[in-house]
Write an enzyme that holds these catalytic residues in place. Structure first.
Site: not given
Ligand SMILES: NC(=O)c1ccc[n+]([C@@H]2O[C@H](COP(=O)([O-])OP(=O)(O)OC[C@H]3O[C@@H](n4cnc5c(N)ncnc54)[C@H](O)[C@@H]3O)[C@@H](O)[C@H]2O)c1
Length: 252
Positions: A68-69, A160, A164, A195
């Protein structure tokens, strides 16, 4: 495979799912020696086999560390897990959460949780990994995953976007702090990617014009992470790479 990351020992938070998973797999394809997948659970939120199994099939070593980060003890364990492979040289912080909610529906607990994971969690990992790199006299790269949501503001997700925006500045400041140690730090800003996080969120609902007129595939962001982590980006630090299909700089 072109071997752009030959010999790297990587640590990817959120590496079980989505963008972190795609980044982990691209790192393995590019010759990373070993990858620590630091996440809450090994199973991908979108379904499928655990990331570490696929990494091993690609010929790299891999270990899942339940992390857990937001907890420093967990973070230190994840960083220490890389020591068995010679110590971390390349970090990607992809762990993050998104909650879309109208302004007056957001609770104090929602705000705190988003800031804890997206901001504090990113800082704890970057700080601990940088400490390990500096102590081990290892140069390397840190890539912080931010978002288009930290570049263009949306009333749908005020906390959010706030988190960011903080990650952007954190990356630039870390780039300054770590340059004397040969550690480059950059920010990756994905647009709307397919995703688990964006399941059910249509581009129309967001009201953003996307020049390429589609959501992105996670591998299209992972390619950006490979570039930033690789020697191709040897003169690139304290900056951001947008991979948003053309949203941020368009009107409407
Ligand atoms: N999907 C998008 O459109 C998108 C766009 C811009 C930015 N992002 C960013 O990219 C990153 C990844 O997003 P994603 O789409 O892969 O999301 P996702 O939900 O598919 O995956 C996120 C992962 O982070 C893990 N996670 C959540 N809380 C955590 C914690 N406290 N400790 C450790 N791990 C934890 C989850 O278990 C999951 O495996 C995020 O930071 C998100 O904000 C995503």
């Amino acid at each position: 495979m072109t071997g752009l990351l030959e010999g790297a020992v990587a640590l990817v938070t959120g590496g079980s799912s989505g963008l972190g998973r795609a980044i982990t797999l691209r790192f393995a394809e590019e010759g990373a020696k070993a990858i620590v997948v630091a996440d809450l659970q090994p199973e991908p939120l979108e379904g499928g086999r655990p990331t570490v199994e696929l990494v091993e099939e690609l010929g790299a070593e891999a270990v899942f560390v339940k992390t857990d980060v937001t907890r420093s003890d967990d973070v230190h364990q994840a960083v220490e897990a890389a020591d068995q492979f010679g110590g971390v040289t390349s970090v990607v912080t992809s762990a993050g959460i998104l909650r879309n909610a109208a302004l007056f529906d957001i609770t104090e607990a929602d705000f705190d949780r988003i800031m804890a994971i997206n901001v504090k969690g990113t800082f704890l990992i970057a700080q601990a990994a940088a400490r390990s790199m500096v102590d081990g006299a290892r140069e390397g790269s840190i890539v912080l995953v931010s978002s288009i949501g930290g570049v263009r503001a949306s009333g749908l997700n005020v906390p959010y976007g706030t988190s960011k925006g903080a990650v952007n500045l954190m990356g630039f400041a870390l780039g300054d702090a770590l340059a004397p140690h040969g550690i480059r730090v950059n920010v990756l800003q994905p647009g709307v990617m397919n995703t688990a996080m964006t399941k059910g969120v249509g581009l129309e609902e967001l009201g953003w014009k996307v020049a390429l007129n589609r959501a992105g595939d996670p591998r299209e962001v992972a390619n950006g992470a490979v570039f930033l982590a690789s020697p191709l980006a040897s003169y690139v630090t304290a900056t951001a790479l947008l991979a948003d299909g053309g949203i941020a700089n368009l009107i409407g």
